[in-house]
Design a protein around this motif. Structure first.
Motif, mmCIF file in Angstrom:
data_model
loop_
_atom_site.group_PDB
_atom_site.id
_atom_site.type_symbol
_atom_site.label_atom_id
_atom_site.label_comp_id
_atom_site.label_asym_id
_atom_site.label_seq_id
_atom_site.Cartn_x
_atom_site.Cartn_y
_atom_site.Cartn_z
ATOM 1 N N PHE A 241 66.908 -26.009 8.320
ATOM 2 C CA PHE A 241 66.601 -24.584 8.158
ATOM 3 C C PHE A 241 67.514 -23.920 7.112
ATOM 4 N N ALA A 242 67.651 -24.613 5.978
ATOM 5 C CA ALA A 242 68.377 -23.999 4.851
ATOM 6 C C ALA A 242 67.479 -22.921 4.242
ATOM 7 N N TYR A 243 68.101 -21.928 3.637
ATOM 8 C CA TYR A 243 67.314 -20.925 2.913
ATOM 9 C C TYR A 243 66.728 -21.554 1.653
ATOM 10 N N ASP A 244 65.485 -21.209 1.352
ATOM 11 C CA ASP A 244 64.829 -21.684 0.138
ATOM 12 C C ASP A 244 65.115 -20.664 -0.977
ATOM 13 N N ILE A 245 66.301 -20.763 -1.531
ATOM 14 C CA ILE A 245 66.718 -19.736 -2.497
ATOM 15 C C ILE A 245 65.812 -19.737 -3.733
ATOM 16 N N GLU A 246 65.455 -20.946 -4.152
ATOM 17 C CA GLU A 246 64.549 -21.075 -5.299
ATOM 18 C C GLU A 246 63.235 -20.327 -5.014
ATOM 19 N N GLY A 247 62.656 -20.636 -3.848
ATOM 20 C CA GLY A 247 61.379 -20.024 -3.448
ATOM 21 C C GLY A 247 61.499 -18.507 -3.326
ATOM 22 N N LEU A 248 62.616 -18.065 -2.784
ATOM 23 C CA LEU A 248 62.823 -16.620 -2.619
ATOM 24 C C LEU A 248 62.884 -15.934 -3.987
ATOM 25 N N LEU A 249 63.659 -16.535 -4.880
ATOM 26 C CA LEU A 249 63.811 -15.897 -6.198
ATOM 27 C C LEU A 249 62.502 -15.962 -6.983
ATOM 28 N N ASN A 250 61.729 -17.028 -6.755
ATOM 29 C CA ASN A 250 60.419 -17.119 -7.433
ATOM 30 C C ASN A 250 59.457 -16.031 -6.969
ATOM 31 N N ALA A 251 59.687 -15.528 -5.757
ATOM 32 C CA ALA A 251 58.791 -14.484 -5.227
ATOM 33 C C ALA A 251 59.110 -13.103 -5.803
ATOM 34 N N VAL A 252 60.243 -13.004 -6.480
ATOM 35 C CA VAL A 252 60.634 -11.712 -7.074
ATOM 36 C C VAL A 252 59.837 -11.485 -8.352
ATOM 37 N N ASP A 253 59.283 -10.287 -8.509
ATOM 38 C CA ASP A 253 58.626 -9.940 -9.778
ATOM 39 C C ASP A 253 59.012 -8.520 -10.179
ATOM 40 N N GLY B 246 71.159 -19.600 12.415
ATOM 41 C CA GLY B 246 72.592 -19.715 12.135
ATOM 42 C C GLY B 246 72.898 -20.030 10.676
ATOM 43 N N THR B 247 71.855 -20.175 9.850
ATOM 44 C CA THR B 247 72.045 -20.504 8.433
ATOM 45 C C THR B 247 72.943 -19.466 7.757
ATOM 46 N N SER B 248 73.975 -19.974 7.043
ATOM 47 C CA SER B 248 74.918 -19.048 6.406
ATOM 48 C C SER B 248 74.952 -19.293 4.910
ATOM 49 N N LEU B 249 74.915 -18.222 4.151
ATOM 50 C CA LEU B 249 74.953 -18.333 2.696
ATOM 51 C C LEU B 249 76.394 -18.401 2.218
ATOM 52 N N SER B 250 76.654 -19.309 1.284
ATOM 53 C CA SER B 250 77.999 -19.377 0.697
ATOM 54 C C SER B 250 78.119 -18.251 -0.343
ATOM 55 N N TYR B 251 79.343 -17.996 -0.788
ATOM 56 C CA TYR B 251 79.520 -16.956 -1.811
ATOM 57 C C TYR B 251 78.763 -17.328 -3.079
ATOM 58 N N GLN B 252 78.771 -18.621 -3.428
ATOM 59 C CA GLN B 252 78.070 -19.052 -4.638
ATOM 60 C C GLN B 252 76.573 -18.743 -4.522
ATOM 61 N N GLU B 253 76.029 -18.958 -3.336
ATOM 62 C CA GLU B 253 74.593 -18.677 -3.150
ATOM 63 C C GLU B 253 74.314 -17.176 -3.226
ATOM 64 N N LEU B 254 75.183 -16.402 -2.590
ATOM 65 C CA LEU B 254 75.013 -14.940 -2.645
ATOM 66 C C LEU B 254 75.086 -14.462 -4.098
ATOM 67 N N LYS B 255 76.047 -15.013 -4.818
ATOM 68 C CA LYS B 255 76.262 -14.599 -6.215
ATOM 69 C C LYS B 255 75.058 -15.008 -7.076
ATOM 70 N N ARG B 256 74.550 -16.201 -6.772
ATOM 71 C CA ARG B 256 73.388 -16.661 -7.546
ATOM 72 C C ARG B 256 72.226 -15.669 -7.359
ATOM 73 N N ILE B 257 72.025 -15.258 -6.112
ATOM 74 C CA ILE B 257 70.936 -14.304 -5.851
ATOM 75 C C ILE B 257 71.230 -12.987 -6.565
ATOM 76 N N ALA B 258 72.448 -12.471 -6.375
ATOM 77 C CA ALA B 258 72.797 -11.174 -6.971
ATOM 78 C C ALA B 258 72.648 -11.215 -8.489
ATOM 79 N N ASP B 259 73.046 -12.314 -9.090
ATOM 80 C CA ASP B 259 72.956 -12.433 -10.551
ATOM 81 C C ASP B 259 71.508 -12.524 -11.019
ATOM 82 N N SER B 260 70.637 -13.058 -10.153
ATOM 83 C CA SER B 260 69.233 -13.243 -10.554
ATOM 84 C C SER B 260 68.415 -11.966 -10.380
ATOM 85 N N LEU B 261 68.878 -11.064 -9.532
ATOM 86 C CA LEU B 261 68.061 -9.884 -9.245
ATOM 87 C C LEU B 261 68.278 -8.808 -10.311
#
Ligand SMILES: Cc1ncc(COP(=O)(O)O)c(C=O)c1O
Length: 378
Positions: free
Chosen positions: A155-167, A183-198
């Motif tokens: 049950f990892a987050y599908d970060i790729e899929g989530l970011l692909n859904a952004v338009d 209980g899935t927890s995002l690391s700082y790198q993952e949070l940063k990746r999302i923040a940088d992509s948005l």
């Protein structure tokens, strides 16, 4: 009620407090007053083992209780929740204008979409997660895009899929870390990746109700704020590790412009009761209590894992105080059978994982009874 005033005065503990005042005002309160203790069972049977609402059965810190009692005695006064902002700002090393109190973090989770979404926009979030503000977005008629977690990867987050859904119509991106129920927890790198992509115009909401259970030095959304991201709203709560769910004490952390917008609709100065106001101060003076809770949860998680292995049951968990236990297509039947024995657990179908029970860790005895009973139902 057939109580005479004399009966009541003899029987009621109120004699020592409000009664003389009421008598002097010549109010015949006796007709309405009863000596019955309040029912705090929330409709659950007596002695029920309640492992269904992710409550912290260790309860609040003794200092929080002391603070709450002091607040209760001032119950006739309004509390100014905003006066707590400097304390929380200090605690998180942020500026006080970056803190907003709410009646639980739920108030902030719901107001974020209500104040930041417009018709024609969309929200991106996950499917197997606590819906928080998503229901508000759906109610507003906004397009809500929910992406599956990856079960095969625990049950990892599908970060790729989530970011692909952004338009270009995306207005909000919501994550829960640690997630409920997986209980899935995002690391700082993952949070940063999302923040940088948005794009800057997208509000990145991070629900960190269970962040107090993460290991020390785990990077969170608060670190994004400190790193200068201005489109991030983090929500935190005293409901979980601080054991104060019933006190409805949460808060948001983010750029003052975001918080100001939220206050147009709620989270005003009166969102914090004076009981919570006292309790929060006590809790902040006893952070060790939340740490003890975290240690208890770590120990209990190991106990649950061992028990699940013994029973040959697949389990999914993270640092948060609950576990998903795979019971397949018998989940609802087993949940009901447990309920018949006054053991209450969550059904994964509430979070789109219908093959799992979600079990909040209880007290040691309660956990033992749960597993003993579960073993008889398999
Ligand atoms: C992920 C998550 N966020 C928020 C909440 C509610 O928090 P609060 O009590 O602060 O409203 C819960 C409650 O279970 C939760 O699981």
């Amino acid at each position: 009620m057939n109580f005479s005033r004399r009966d009541f005065l003899q029987k009621s503990t109120a004699v020592a407090t409000g009664v003389p005042l009421l008598m002097s005002m010549d109010i015949d309160y006796c007709e309405a007053a009863t000596a019955t203790p309040p029912d705090l069972s929330m409709g659950f049977p007596e002695n029920a083992i309640r492992l269904n609402w992710n409550e912290n059965t260790l309860g609040p810190s003794p200092l929080a209780i002391k603070g709450a009692i002091a607040g209760l005695k001032e119950g006739y006064r309004y509390a100014l929740g905003s006066l707590l902002a400097p304390l929380l700002a200090d605690y998180h090393s942020l500026d006080k204008d970056w803190v907003l109190m709410g009646t639980g973090s739920t108030e902030l989770q719901r107001l974020a979409p209500a104040t930041h979404l417009n018709e024609g926009g969309n929200v991106v979030s996950s499917l197997e997660t606590w819906a928080g503000g998503l229901r508000v977005a759906e109610h507003m008629g906004v397009d809500v895009r929910r992406i599956d977690l990856i079960e095969e990867k625990g049950f990892a987050y599908d970060i790729e899929g989530l970011l692909n859904a952004v338009d270009d119509k995306t207005q909000m991106f919501i994550m829960v870390s640690p997630n409920n129920p997986t209980g899935t927890s995002l690391s700082y790198q993952e949070l940063k990746r999302i923040a940088d992509s948005l794009p800057d115009k997208v509000l990145f909401v991070i629900d960190e109700a269970y962040a107090d259970y993460l290991p020390d030095n785990w990077g969170t959304g608060i670190d994004l704020l400190k790193a200068g991201y201005k489109n991030v709203l983090v929500t935190r709560t005293f409901s979980k590790a601080h054991g104060m769910a019933g006190l409805r004490s949460g808060y948001g952390l983010g750029h003052p412009d975001i918080l100001k917008r939220i206050t147009q609709f709620g989270c005003g100065p009166a969102s914090t009761s004076i009981v919570a106001f006292g309790a929060i101060q006590g809790a902040l003076n006893d952070i060790g209590h939340a740490r003890q809770t975290r240690s208890y949860v770590e120990r209990t998680r190991k106990f649950y894992q061992q028990k699940c292995e013994t029973l040959n049951l697949h389990s999914v968990s993270g640092p948060s105080p609950f576990m998903m236990i795979k019971t397949g297509n018998r989940t609802s039947e087993i949940q009901q059978a447990l309920k018949n024995k006054k053991i209450l657990v969550g059904n994964g179908k509430s979070w789109n994982v219908p093959d799992y029970l979600r079990v909040s860790y209880g007290r040691e005895k309660e956990n033992e009874v749960f597993f003993r009973t579960l073993a008889t139902l398999l």
